[in-house]
Design an enzyme around this catalytic site. Sequence first.
Site, short mmCIF file in Angstrom:
data_model
loop_
_atom_site.label_atom_id
_atom_site.label_comp_id
_atom_site.label_asym_id
_atom_site.label_seq_id
_atom_site.Cartn_x
_atom_site.Cartn_y
_atom_site.Cartn_z
N LYS A 22 0.85 -1.20 0.00
CA LYS A 22 0.00 0.00 0.00
C LYS A 22 0.88 1.24 0.00
CE LYS A 22 -1.71 1.54 4.05
NZ LYS A 22 -1.31 2.93 4.31
N ASN A 23 1.92 1.24 0.85
CA ASN A 23 2.73 2.45 1.03
C ASN A 23 3.74 2.68 -0.09
OD1 ASN A 23 1.19 2.90 3.22
ND2 ASN A 23 2.72 2.25 4.73
N CYS A 116 -5.38 7.93 9.25
CA CYS A 116 -5.52 7.34 10.59
C CYS A 116 -5.11 8.33 11.67
CB CYS A 116 -4.68 6.07 10.70
SG CYS A 116 -5.43 4.65 9.88
N ARG A 121 0.67 14.38 13.25
CA ARG A 121 0.98 14.20 11.81
C ARG A 121 1.07 15.53 11.06
NH1 ARG A 121 -1.62 8.78 9.45
NH2 ARG A 121 0.43 8.69 8.53
N ASP A 305 4.35 0.50 12.05
CA ASP A 305 3.13 -0.11 11.50
C ASP A 305 2.96 -1.56 11.93
OD1 ASP A 305 3.34 1.66 8.31
OD2 ASP A 305 2.75 2.30 10.31
N ARG A 397 -9.01 -0.21 4.69
CA ARG A 397 -8.11 0.80 4.10
C ARG A 397 -6.83 0.16 3.59
NH1 ARG A 397 -7.68 6.24 7.79
NH2 ARG A 397 -9.85 6.86 7.58
C1 EPZ Z 1 4.26 6.78 6.30
O1 EPZ Z 1 3.47 7.82 6.86
C2 EPZ Z 1 3.32 5.57 6.19
N1 EPZ Z 1 2.20 5.91 5.33
C3 EPZ Z 1 2.80 5.22 7.58
O2 EPZ Z 1 2.00 4.05 7.48
C4 EPZ Z 1 3.97 4.92 8.49
O3 EPZ Z 1 3.50 4.74 9.79
C5 EPZ Z 1 4.97 6.09 8.49
O4 EPZ Z 1 5.36 6.43 7.15
C6 EPZ Z 1 6.23 5.77 9.26
O5 EPZ Z 1 6.83 4.63 8.78
C7 EPZ Z 1 2.41 5.86 3.98
O6 EPZ Z 1 3.48 5.60 3.48
C8 EPZ Z 1 1.23 6.16 3.13
P1 EPZ Z 1 6.33 10.13 8.37
P2 EPZ Z 1 3.98 9.34 6.90
O7 EPZ Z 1 6.22 11.39 7.61
O8 EPZ Z 1 4.67 9.64 5.65
C9 EPZ Z 1 6.69 13.40 11.80
C10 EPZ Z 1 0.09 2.67 7.73
O9 EPZ Z 1 -0.42 2.15 8.73
N2 EPZ Z 1 6.57 14.40 10.71
O10 EPZ Z 1 7.52 9.29 8.18
O11 EPZ Z 1 2.85 10.16 7.32
C11 EPZ Z 1 5.34 12.70 12.04
O12 EPZ Z 1 4.50 13.44 12.85
C12 EPZ Z 1 0.59 4.13 7.78
O13 EPZ Z 1 0.25 2.10 6.64
C13 EPZ Z 1 6.73 15.74 11.01
O14 EPZ Z 1 6.96 16.10 12.17
O15 EPZ Z 1 5.04 9.24 8.12
C14 EPZ Z 1 5.75 11.41 12.66
O16 EPZ Z 1 5.94 11.60 14.02
C15 EPZ Z 1 0.27 4.80 9.08
N3 EPZ Z 1 6.59 16.63 10.01
C16 EPZ Z 1 7.08 11.13 11.97
O17 EPZ Z 1 7.54 12.35 11.40
C17 EPZ Z 1 6.32 16.26 8.70
O18 EPZ Z 1 6.21 17.12 7.82
C18 EPZ Z 1 7.01 10.07 10.90
O19 EPZ Z 1 6.11 10.47 9.93
C19 EPZ Z 1 6.17 14.89 8.43
C20 EPZ Z 1 6.29 13.97 9.44
#
Ligand code: EPZ
Length: 418
Positions: A22-23, A116, A121, A305, A397
């Site tokens: 998915k990701n 989610c 986020r 995840d 989802r």
């Molecule tokens: C991706 O989300 C995945 N989703 C998530 O999977 C996964 O949990 C996550 O990466 C971490 O591995 C997809 O790929 C579609 P991040 P993403 O930006 O991109 C902070 C699932 O269950 N952050 O790496 O949203 C954020 O708050 C989903 O399949 C900022 O502070 O994750 C978090 O604490 C859920 N500012 C951390 O970084 C930003 O601009 C990691 O978030 C962006 C992120």
Amino acid sequence: MDKYIVNGGEKLSGKVRVHSAKNTVLPLLAASVLTDEPVTIRQIPPINDVENMLRILAELGCVITRQRDSAVIDSSNAASHEIPARLTKELRSSVFMLGSVLTRFHRAKISYPGGCDIGLRPIDLHLSGLQRLGVEIVEKDGYIECEAGKLKGADILLDFPSVGATENIMLAAIKAEGMTVIRNAAKEPEIVDLQRFLNAMGAKVRGAGGGTIAVEGVKRLHGVDYTPIGDRIEAGTYLIATASCGGEIEVEGVFTENIAALLHKLRENGCKIHTKNDRIVLWSDGRLKSVNLVETMPFPGFPTDMQSQYVALCCTAKGSTLVVENLFETRYRYVAELKRMGADITVRGRSALVRGVEKLHGASVTASDLRGGAALVIATLKAEGQSSVMDLSYIDRGYADFEGKLRAIGAKIKRVRV
Ligand code: EPZ
């Protein structure tokens, strides 16, 4: 609304083939508007997040043709740069459209993405990365309006190796003037797959997986026919279910290195695991011993995840496990439901102390996010007696035919309309 009825206590045994990740599929779909030639993505999982992303592409004017398990995206007549709130509020990954739509139309308008509810986020790293490439950003009335006369390459250091920010900046830098370097970039396998996909379209991206990504802007990208990597999180979910319930499973379609952190913990729990190419075989007697500590980390660390599903396993492992969630602030909402099944868990901030109990008992529980929902299903499969799992929209989802694949390995689970 549907629910599952589960009769727990069965051992699991058999084979599961996972669908494409998915990701990975979500950023690949976002990238499909980078060219006006047809893009074919194979083995598309029939899950709601993918359907929502395809709706967004159609809203921009793309023509989507579905053939068995693949989709052909023709964006030659795409004309809109606006993504309506009704589509973004369902899907966090809609934010990836910013990078690709900006590259295509030099402007983009999107409302804040949903997805989610597992933490704050924010998207500040996405926006500051785009600004470094010369994008003007105005945030007004819940919308983000972006404009870029010309995208220019830049050297971007991410405060945190965010998956989404890394992917969005890659999509915006692909045709930018000159070189873009993304430092402290995310290293997830899905990022490496996005690089492979973009280069198959004629892009010049290198370094994905290593923490520093270089993108040399190109003038044109062409169409592509691509098969994404398998879903390591889906694979891990079936491995954890079998480890917890006991049994033997063969999971096909995921390369071991993409799931090594989980396999390492499951071996510590007492499972026997054999791997070869994209096949993983696991044996468990269902009487696991606990590990002391599990901390979620960016790849190659233990994936966030997998945190919920792993906590479900720890509920009946002999001994206590301390779980620390380092990525998301509020990713323990499912714990209250596990406690209704007799689990003994104490949550303090980002830590959860899970004391293994002799057994769980059936109950009626409700999903509140994708991976938390999968964790509840794993617990009901292990529990004695009958359970029901409500609100499957979260599970739908990200898991295709979850109950069908579980039934194929011996689970007593059925979906009923409420
Ligand atoms: C991706 O989300 C995945 N989703 C998530 O999977 C996964 O949990 C996550 O990466 C971490 O591995 C997809 O790929 C579609 P991040 P993403 O930006 O991109 C902070 C699932 O269950 N952050 O790496 O949203 C954020 O708050 C989903 O399949 C900022 O502070 O994750 C978090 O604490 C859920 N500012 C951390 O970084 C930003 O601009 C990691 O978030 C962006 C992120």
